[in-house]
Design an enzyme around this catalytic site. Structure first.
Site, PDB file in Angstrom:
ATOM      1  N   PRO A  33     122.359  12.596  54.133  1.00  0.00           N
ATOM      2  CA  PRO A  33     121.835  12.088  52.704  1.00  0.00           C
ATOM      3  C   PRO A  33     122.671  11.921  51.306  1.00  0.00           C
ATOM      4  O   PRO A  33     123.079  13.283  51.263  1.00  0.00           O
ATOM      5  CB  PRO A  33     120.694  12.897  52.620  1.00  0.00           C
ATOM      6  CG  PRO A  33     120.011  13.450  53.902  1.00  0.00           C
ATOM      7  CD  PRO A  33     121.619  14.401  54.301  1.00  0.00           C
ATOM      8  N   GLU A  34     123.300  10.529  51.481  1.00  0.00           N
ATOM      9  CA  GLU A  34     124.293  11.153  49.559  1.00  0.00           C
ATOM     10  C   GLU A  34     122.796  10.589  48.942  1.00  0.00           C
ATOM     11  O   GLU A  34     121.592  10.821  49.122  1.00  0.00           O
ATOM     12  CB  GLU A  34     124.809   9.367  49.895  1.00  0.00           C
ATOM     13  CG  GLU A  34     126.056   9.847  51.320  1.00  0.00           C
ATOM     14  CD  GLU A  34     126.896  10.930  50.542  1.00  0.00           C
ATOM     15  OE1 GLU A  34     127.205  10.769  49.438  1.00  0.00           O
ATOM     16  OE2 GLU A  34     127.722  11.151  51.757  1.00  0.00           O
TER      17      GLU A  34
ATOM     18  N   ARG B 166     119.473  21.199  61.641  1.00  0.00           N
ATOM     19  CA  ARG B 166     120.443  21.887  61.877  1.00  0.00           C
ATOM     20  C   ARG B 166     119.943  22.817  60.050  1.00  0.00           C
ATOM     21  O   ARG B 166     121.096  23.729  60.838  1.00  0.00           O
ATOM     22  CB  ARG B 166     121.837  20.839  61.373  1.00  0.00           C
ATOM     23  CG  ARG B 166     121.416  19.993  62.402  1.00  0.00           C
ATOM     24  CD  ARG B 166     122.949  19.233  62.924  1.00  0.00           C
ATOM     25  NE  ARG B 166     124.510  20.144  62.316  1.00  0.00           N
ATOM     26  CZ  ARG B 166     125.261  20.013  62.627  1.00  0.00           C
ATOM     27  NH1 ARG B 166     125.473  18.460  61.887  1.00  0.00           N
ATOM     28  NH2 ARG B 166     126.256  19.960  62.339  1.00  0.00           N
TER      29      ARG B 166
END
Ligand SMILES: [Zn+2]
Length: 270
Positions: A2-3, A110
């Site tokens: 995600p940016e 993750r």
């Protein structure tokens, strides 16, 4: 990953459900994500009211009188507001229950994300050295010009330095430099004030546009190379090595700059 636009979209999606709500309980299904989850999260958060949902760089902050919960989505994290009876999925690590009867659920396969604590009146060390927000008024050509004097690093590396400005990832750096006509290889200290004004404007335009386009479930739109799918079709440079420049048709160049793949037009960008 995600940016900044995806994190801002997440913030805007969460805020109406969280702001003004009291936290009734916090359930941790593991003791750590990227880092251990500090004791204050379960000790101090229950009973607190969420006064604001803020974003700083790619961190989300839930502000309460006692302090702030500091969240980062890492590579694969997501936050959803749900009915608490929604069956748990694999990697649903944290539930924050609210007095609305809903629960905010943090999923992160993750586990590069984090849930940390910032005491009231303090700044967490992770946030301390960060540069200004790219959409804030103090981020402009004059600021970039002043910060870059004497810097020999490539302008792309300079622009992606979180101490200079936060949230300009590889995609947004490549696109902004293309739009401003600046070669990513040029030394940061060798870019004029005027060209930095064009670069700051390009960064703001491109990020603001990505935020307006980010109102869907982004995870379903991430393309295999990590570029947000909704934005990908409109990219001029990023991911287009060897393809014709959309302005002059010269094949776009590619080279690693600061260990990041960089694509640019050798003719339009100087
Ligand atoms: Zn060109």
């Amino acid at each position: 990953m995600p940016e900044l636009p995806e994190v801002e979209t997440t913030r805007r999606g969460l805020a109406p459900h969280l702001q003004g709500r009291r936290i009734t309980s916090v359930t941790l299904r593991r003791a750590d994500l990227r880092w251990p989850i500090p004791g204050e999260i379960t000790r101090l958060l229950p009973g607190q009211r969420i006064d604001a949902v803020r974003r700083r760089a790619k961190y989300l902050l839930l502000d309460t009188q006692a302090g702030s919960a500091l969240l980062h989505l890492g590579m694969t994290g997501s936050l959803r507001v749900l009915d608490p009876r929604t069956p748990l999925k694999l990697h649903d690590h944290v539930d924050v229950a609210l007095d609305s009867g809903q629960v905010m659920r943090f999923n992160d396969p993750r586990r590069f994300g984090c849930l940390l604590w910032q005491p009231a009146g303090a700044i967490h060390p992770l946030l301390e050295a960060l540069g200004p927000e790219p959409l804030a008024p103090e981020f402009d050509g004059g600021y970039l010009f002043a910060r870059s004097r004497g810097r020999k690093a490539p302008v792309k590396t300079f622009l992606m330095d979180q101490r200079v400005v936060v949230g300009v990832g590889n995609i947004y750096a490549a696109e902004s430099l293309f739009r401003a006509g600046i070669s990513p290889l040029r030394a940061a200290g060798n870019v004029s004030r005027e060209r930095y004004a064009a670069l700051a404007a390009a960064v703001k335009d491109i990020l603001a546009y990505a935020i307006t386009r980010g109102g869907t479930t982004l995870r379903d739109f991430i393309s295999p190379d990590g570029a947000p799918g909704y934005f990908e079709q409109e990219l001029s440079a990023y991911g287009r090595a060897g393809q014709p420049c959309p302005v002059c048709q010269t094949p776009l160049k590619q080279r690693s700059i600061g260990q990041r793949a960089s694509v640019w037009c050798g003719r339009c960008q100087r």
